[in-house]
Design a protein around this motif. Structure first.
Motif, short mmCIF file in Angstrom:
data_model
loop_
_atom_site.label_atom_id
_atom_site.label_comp_id
_atom_site.label_asym_id
_atom_site.label_seq_id
_atom_site.Cartn_x
_atom_site.Cartn_y
_atom_site.Cartn_z
N ARG A 176 0.86 -1.18 0.00
CA ARG A 176 0.00 0.00 0.00
C ARG A 176 0.90 1.23 0.00
N LEU A 233 0.16 -0.09 -8.82
CA LEU A 233 -0.82 0.22 -7.78
C LEU A 233 -2.07 0.82 -8.40
N GLY A 250 -5.34 3.18 -7.38
CA GLY A 250 -5.65 4.14 -6.32
C GLY A 250 -6.99 4.79 -6.47
N GLY A 290 -1.64 -2.15 -4.19
CA GLY A 290 -1.11 -2.83 -5.35
C GLY A 290 -0.11 -3.91 -5.00
N PHE A 349 -3.14 4.31 -2.64
CA PHE A 349 -3.02 3.19 -3.57
C PHE A 349 -2.96 1.85 -2.83
#
Length: 1066
Positions: free
Chosen positions: A145, A200, A202, A184, A182
Motif C-alpha cells: 500500500r 498500484l 488508487g 497494489g 493506492f
C-alpha cells in the motif's frame, strides 16, 4: 413550591440526561477517530502488521502487463523488510503531464502581486510514501500500500507526504495538492538490466473540470474568491500508478521512473492525460562504483589549466581526509556559477549554462548567471588505499541547478532528474589533489558526455577566496556545444569555524600590501595637529593577553562592523539606509573565528605559528584581509568587495585595496583595462574607527570611504562613496564604557547638586545677617528652582543631567539599572535633590513671611511692599513669546529634513515631538531662573543687594555646566536598542549644539545684569547715605517703626545692613 417551579425542575431533569448522552456519544466518536489514526500510524510503521487488501482482483487485472514480465520466482530477503519501505519511497520528485485537453489539477496564481512581471513558474513536485509492505506474500508479487502526493507550488512547499495522509484535493493561493491512496503489488523484472516494479490502483477525490467551457477550472481561477475556494470534487477509483526502480544503483541507473494514468474513458470528467514521474534512489540505497574505466579514459592526462589553479600553482588539498573535508564544505551549501565573461564566441554558445537546460529566468541573465546556484546532492565518498599505497577516493554526486527566483531551501530537497541535473561519478587523486568526474545529464538517456573537475584550495588570496571551485566541460572538447562552466564556493568569514573545525586552518597569501602602503602614504601627510591627536587618543589594538590568538581575535572583533550607514554628510532628502557588513577574514596569518570554535586546551597545545613580524615596534602596521558588503540599489556597484591592506592601530584607520567581481558585466569588460581574472581591483577603501579613549567627547561613529581609481570614462568607474554609521561603534568593553560614563555623569550630578545646596545655604546665612533684603528676593525665581527640584522627586527622573540621560540611558538594559553602584548614585541624587528642594522652600518661606509682616504693619500701603504679580505676568509673556519663536523656527528647520515625520520614542512609550519640546523649554525656564529677579529689581527699585554673589553666580554655573558637558561630549546611544536611533543627527535635538552655546551665554548675561543692578543701586544709595543721614527711596518710604527696621522695605537707612554688606563684599 409553585407549579411553574416544579415544571421547570422537571424539564431540567429531562434535559440533563439527554445532554450527557450527547456528550458521551461525541467523546466516543473522538476516541474511535483517534484510535483509527493511531492504528493507521502503527500499521504504517510495522510492515508485518496484517492488512486486508480489498481490491486484489482489480489490481491483478490492471497490473496484468506488469505481472506478465515479472520474475518466475521472487527471492525476497525478509531481513530487508524494514528497510524496503524507505528504499522505495521518495520525496519531491518531478512530474510532467502530456499536453492534452485534460489537465490533472488547477493552480491559483493569486499569490502574485498585481502587475508583477518577475516571478517563477510553479514547481511540479511529487512525493511517494510506501505505507505498508506485506512480507508474507508468496509468488511473483508482494502486496503493498502507498500514498502519492502530487502538487503545484510556487515556493516548493508541497507536497508534504508522510505516513498519515488522506485522499483528496486542496488548493490555495500559490499551491495545489492532490493525495491519492493506492493498493497494489511489488514485483521484480529483468527488463532494462533489472528493475523493481510497483503497480498500484488508487482512489481519491479529483478536482472536477467544467465541460464545454473555455476555462475548465473556472471555479478555481476566479480572483474574487481565490482566498476561500471551495473545490468541486468527484470521486475516482480508477487511477493506475506504475513505478520502476533500478536494481543496481550506479551512475547511469539511479533514476526512478513512473507513470500515473487514468483508467476512465476520455469522455469522462474523471479522465486526465498521462502524468510522468521522475526521481532518484536516495540515501537508503547502496551505490555501486563501477565506472572506473570510463572515468580514467575521460580524465587521463588532463590536468588543470591556469584558470583552475590558485595564483598559477596547484595549492589544493592533498591530505588523507578528503571525504570528510568535502562533506563539511558542500553540506547544505549552494555553489556560485561564474559568468562566462571571457567567452569570445557567439551569444548562443556563450549564453548556455554548460550542459544544463536553461529556463527563461536563466536565459534572461544574459550569460551573467546572476543568482544562479549549483547544489551538490547525495554526495557519496569512499577513500581507498591502492596496492601502491597511493591514496584516492571514489565520489558520486548529483549536481542540480537552482534558478534565480526559486527557493533554495526547497530546491535542496528535490529528487527529480531532468535537464537541470547532472549525475556524476569520479575519482580523487591525492597526488594531484584533483577530483575528476564523468557526468550524465538528466535521466542519462543520451549517455554521459560531460567532465567535472573539482578542487579544494588550501590557501586564499584577494583573487581566490573559494573553499571549493571547479569546472564542467565537454569530454569531446573539439565539438563542444557549450562553453566550460565554472563554479565556486566563496568563503564567508563567519563560516570558518564550522568549515574548518576539524581541519588545519588554510593559509592566506597577501598580494596587495604594497599598493595599500602607497595608499597610506598618500593619505597621511605630516601635520603637527595629527601628531598631537595620535599622542592623546588610543584606538583598537592588540591587547595584553598572553595568548596571541585571543589578542588577535579580540582585535578582529573590534574591527568587524555590522551597522546601518548613511551618506556623509547626510543629505536633506530621505535616502536609503543600507546595511554594511565588514567582516575580518585574517589579521596577519591568523584566521578570525577559526580558533574560537575549537577547544581552548587543544589550541594551547597546537603548534600553529603566527606572523608576528607585522606587530613589532619596528612595524606596527597589521596586514588585514576582509569582506565588505552593502545592501540597497544605490550601492549595487560595490555591493560586495574583497579587501586586503593595512591597519594602523596608532590612528585607527584601515587602508585597503578592494576587488569586486566584474565578470557579470562582460559586455563592458573589453572596454576596461587592468582586470585581474575578471576582477576590478582598482578600488581603494579607507575605514576610520572611533577612538577607545575620550569617547565621551568625540562622536563614536565609523566612517567608510570607497573610491575608484579608474578614469572617468572607464565603464567600471564610479563616484566616490562616503558613508558613516548611524549608530556608535562599540568595542569589546562596550558595557564597561556605558557603565563608566554613567558613573562619571552620576558623580558630576552629585557634585553640581552639592554645589547648588552650598549656594542656597550661603544665601540663607546671608539673609540671617541682612534680613532687610528678604522682601526683594523674587518668589517666582525661587518657585522656578523649586519646580525644577520637585519634578525629579515626582517622576523619578534624573535631574540637571536629565537631557543627557534621556539621550544616553533611558533605554539602558535592566542589567545596568540593577547595578548597585548606580542605585547608590540614584539614592544620593534623590537625597541631594530633596535637600535642595527643602532649602529652596525654606528660603521662599522666609521671603513670604517677611512680606506678610510688612503688609501687617502697613495695611493701608500695600503697594509699598514688593509683589511678584507683575513679575509673573511679564515673565510668562516673555517665555510664551520665546517658546513660540523657538517652536516655529524648529518646525521650519524640521520640515526641511526627511525625518520630520518621525517621532521620538521614549522608555514610557511613544511621545510626540511637541511634548518633548515643551519639556525641553521647561528646562530652559530653569536655566533662565534669574529672569524674574531681573524684572523684580527693575520694578521694585530696591537700594540693596537681595542676592548674594555666591548664590546667583554659583546657581548659574550649576545650570550651565550640563550644557558645557553636552557640547563637549560625543553623543552616546544605547547599542542594545539600535532600532530606536535611526538617522542619528545631532541637529535633531531641540537646541542642538547652538543651544549648548547660546543658553550658557544668556545665563551669564543674566548674572552680569544682576550684578550691575545690585552694584549700581547699592553704590547710588551709599553715596546718598554719606551725603545725608535721611534719604527716602524714589518709590518706597521708610516705615516709622524702628522696631521692625530689619524688615523695612526701604532698607536704605539701615546702618547694620551697610556694615554687613561691606563685610560681605557684595
Amino acid at each position: 413550591m409553585p407549579a411553574s417551579g416544579v415544571k421547570s425542575s422537571m424539564e431540567s431533569h429531562k434535559i440533563t440526561p439527554s445532554l450527557v448522552q450527547n456528550l458521551c456519544f461525541l467523546f466516543f466518536l473522538m476516541f474511535v477517530n483517534v484510535k483509527s489514526k493511531l492504528s493507521a500510524f502503527a500499521e504504517s510503521q510495522d510492515p508485518y502488521v496484517s492488512h486486508y487488501y480489498t481490491r486484489f482482483t482489480e489490481v491483478e487485472k490492471a497490473c496484468k502487463p506488469v505481472l506478465s514480465h515479472s520474475s518466475s520466482s521472487l527471492n525476497f530477503d525478509v531481513k530487508r523488510a524494514n528497510s524496503i519501505k524507505a528504499e522505495l519511497s521518495f520525496i519531491k520528485g518531478d512530474w510532467r503531464q502530456e499536453l492534452g485537453e485534460s489537465p490533472l489539477m488547477p493552480f491559483d496564481d493569486s499569490d502574485l502581486l498585481q502587475n508583477s512581471s518577475i516571478h517563477s513558474d510553479p514547481l511540479r513536485l511529487v512525493t511517494f510514501n510506501l505505507t505498508h509492505f506485506d512480507p508474507d506474500s508468496h509468488g511473483r508479487s508482494i502486496n503493498i500500500r502507498g500514498a502519492l502526493s502530487i502538487g503545484l507550488s510556487r515556493r516548493g512547499t508541497v507536497p508534504v507526504g508522510g505516513p498519515l495522509v488522506f485522499p483528496g484535493f486542496r488548493i490555495w493561493p500559490g499551491a495545489s495538492e492532490l493525495v491519492i491512496v493506492f493498493e497494489g503489488v511489488y514485483t521484480e523484472s529483468e527488463e532494462n538490466g533489472g528493475e523493481r516494479v510497483l503497480c498500484l490502483l488508487g482512489h481519491s477525490k479529483l478536482p472536477s473540470r467544467q465541460q464545454d467551457s473555455v476555462d475548465p477550472w473556472d471555479w478555481a481561477t476566479k480572483k474574487s474568491n481565490s482566498s476561500n475556494i471551495q473545490p468541486q470534487l468527484v470521486q475516482d477509483d480508477n487511477i493506475l500508478l506504475n513505478l520502476r526502480y533500478p536494481k543496481t544503483f550506479m551512475l547511469t541507473s539511479r533514476a526512478i521512473r513512473g507513470e500515473l494514468r487514468s483508467l476512465n474513458d476520455k469522455s469522462s470528467r474523471k479522465y486526465f492525460d498521462d502524468v510522468h514521474l521522475t526521481s532518484k534512489l536516495g540515501a537508503y540505497s547502496n551505490y555501486q562504483f563501477a565506472s572506473e574505466k570510463f572515468i580514467y579514459k575521460a580524465c587521463d592526462n588532463h590536468y588543470p589549466n591556469q584558470t583552475e589553479s590558485i595564483n598559477g600553482k596547484n595549492e589544493v588539498y592533498k591530505g588523507d581526509r578528503f571525504c570528510a573535508r568535502l562533506d563539511s564544505l558542500v553540506s547544505g551549501e549552494f555553489l556560485n556559477v561564474v559568468p562566462n565573461w571571457n567567452c569570445n564566441s557567439t551569444d548562443e554558445y556563450c549564453s548556455k549554462l554548460g550542459p544544463f537546460e536553461s529556463n527563461q529566468e536563466i536565459k534572461a541573465s544574459d550569460r551573467g548567471f546572476a543568482n544562479v546556484g549549483l547544489l551538490m546532492q547525495d554526495v557519496r565518498c569512499e577513500q581507498i588505499i591502492s596496492a601502491k599505497n597511493s591514496l584516492y577516493a571514489r565520489v558520486s554526486a548529483v549536481f542540480r541547478v537552482v534558478p534565480p527566483l526559486q527557493n533554495q531551501y526547497w530546491n535542496s530537497q528535490r529528487s527529480g532528474l531532468d535537464g537541470s541535473t547532472l549525475s556524476a561519478e569520479g575519482i580523487w587523486n591525492s597526488s594531484t589533489g584533483q577530483l575528476c568526474m564523468v557526468s550524465c545529464l538528466g535521466l542519462a538517456k543520451d549517455g554521459c558526455h560531460s567532465r567535472i573537475y573539482l578542487y579544494v584550495p588550501t590557501s586564499f588570496s584577494i583573487r581566490r577566496r573559494n573553499l571549493l571551485f571547479g569546472k564542467i566541460s565537454s569530454i569531446n572538447e573539439t565539438n563542444s556545444l557549450y562553453y566550460p562552466l565554472t563554479f565556486e564556493l566563496p568563503v564567508h568569514p563567519s563560516q570558518l569555524s564550522m568549515k574548518f573545525s576539524r581541519f588545519p586552518p588554510p593559509a592566506y597569501i597577501y598580494s596587495k600590501i604594497k599598493f595599500a602602503g602607497a595608499f597610506l602614504e598618500r593619505s597621511e601627510p605630516f601635520e603637527f595637529s595629527i601628531v598631537i591627536k595620535k599622542s592623546l587618543l588610543s584606538y583598537p589594538k592588540k591587547g595584553d593577553e598572553r595568548d596571541e590568538r585571543l589578542s588577535l581575535s579580540n582585535l578582529a572583533d573590534d574591527l568587524t562592523l555590522y551597522v546601518y550607514v548613511v551618506p556623509d554628510p547626510l543629505p536633506e532628502n530621505r535616502v536609503a539606509k543600507p546595511f554594511l557588513q565588514l567582516e575580518i577574514l585574517t589579521i596577519g596569518s591568523f584566521f578570525h573565528r577559526f580558533w574560537a570554535y575549537q577547544n581552548a586546551s587543544t589550541l594551547e597545545g597546537s603548534d600553529q605559528s603566527f606572523d608576528k613580524a607585522s606587530t613589532t615596534e619596528k612595524q606596527l602596521l597589521l596586514n588585514v584581509s576582509a569582506k565588505l558588503s552593502l545592501s540597497e540599489k544605490p550601492y549595487s556597484n560595490v555591493s560586495l568587495l574583497y579587501l586586503e591592506g593595512l591597519y594602523n592601530p596608532i590612528d585607527g584607520k584601515m587602508y585597503l585595496i578592494g576587488c569586486r567581481d566584474a565578470r557579470a558585466s562582460w559586455k563592458i569588460l573589453f572596454d576596461s583595462m587592468d582586470l585581474e581574472d575578471g576582477l576590478d581591483c582598482l578600488i581603494e577603501v579607507k575605514v576610520e574607527y572611533p577612538p577607545t579613549t575620550a569617547r565621551w567627547f568625540m562622536n563614536p561613529m565609523a566612517k567608510v570611504f570607497i573610491t575608484s581609481k579608474r578614469n572617468d570614462d572607464d565603464p567600471l568607474h564610479f563616484s566616490p562613496i562616503k558613508l558613516r554609521s548611524t549608530l556608535p561603534i562599540w568595542y569589546q568593553k562596550q558595557k564597561e564604557d556605558i557603565l563608566s560614563r554613567r558613573a562619571v555623569e552620576g558623580i558630576l550630578c552629585i557634585l553640581t547638586l552639592s554645589m547648588a545646596i552650598a549656594c542656597i545655604w550661603s544665601q540663607l546665612f546671608y539673609i540671617r545677617d541682612s534680613s532687610s533684603v528678604l522682601p526683594y528676593i523674587s518668589l517666582i525665581m525661587l518657585g522656578v528652582q523649586a519646580l525644577g527640584y520637585s519634578i525629579p522627586l515626582i517622576t523619578g527622573a534624573e535631574t540637571l543631567f536629565a537631557r543627557i540621560a534621556n539621550d544616553s540611558y533611558e533605554r539602558t538594559s535592566q542589567g545596568f539599572e540593577k547595578n548597585e553602584k548606580f542605585q547608590i548614585f540614584d539614592y544620593m541624587v534623590k537625597i541631594l535633590v530633596l535637600s535642595a528642594f527643602l532649602l529652596t522652600i525654606r528660603l521662599g518661606q522666609k521671603v513670604w513671611k517677611s512680606r506678610s509682616r510688612l503688609l501687617t504693619h502697613s495695611p493701608l500701603e500695600p503697594r509699598r511692599v514688593p509683589s511678584d504679580r507683575n513679575v509673573f505676568l511679564i515673565s510668562l509673556i516673555i517665555h510664551f513669546i520665546g517658546f513660540l519663536v523657538v517652536f516655529i523656527v524648529h518646525r521650519i528647520n524640521d520640515s526641511r529634513r526627511a525625518t520630520s515625520t518621525e517621532t521620538y520614542i521614549e522608555a514610557n512609550g511613544n511621545r510626540h515631538k511637541s511634548v518633548v519640546q515643551i519639556e525641553e523649554y521647561i528646562g530652559l525656564v530653569q536655566d533662565f531662573f534669574l529672569l524674574p529677579q531681573i524684572i523684580g529689581n527693575y520694578l521694585w527699585r530696591g537700594n540693596c543687594k537681595p542676592l548674594r554673589k555666591v548664590y546667583y553666580v554659583g546657581i548659574t554655573l550649576v545650570r550651565i555646566l550640563p550644557h558645557i558637558y553636552d557640547y563637549l561630549r560625543g553623543p552616546v546611544f544605547n547599542p542594545y536598542f539600535p532600532q530606536d536611533y535611526e538617522f542619528v543627527n545631532p541637529s535633531l535635538d531641540f537646541y542642538s549644539k547652538f543651544g549648548d552655546i547660546a543658553i550658557p551665554v544668556a545665563a551669564i548675561v543674566f548674572a552680569v545684569i544682576i550684578f550691575i543692578q545690585q552694584r549700581w543701586r547699592y553704590e547710588k544709595h551709599r553715596e546718598g547715605v554719606q551725603s545725608s543721614q535721611t534719604l527716602h527711596s524714589g518709590v518706597y518710604e521708610k516705615l516709622p517703626s524702628i522696631a521692625f527696621e530689619a524688615e523695612l522695605v526701604s532698607c536704605a537707612n539701615e546702618t547694620p545692613m551697610e556694615d554687613t554688606l561691606s563685610r560681605d563684599g557684595n
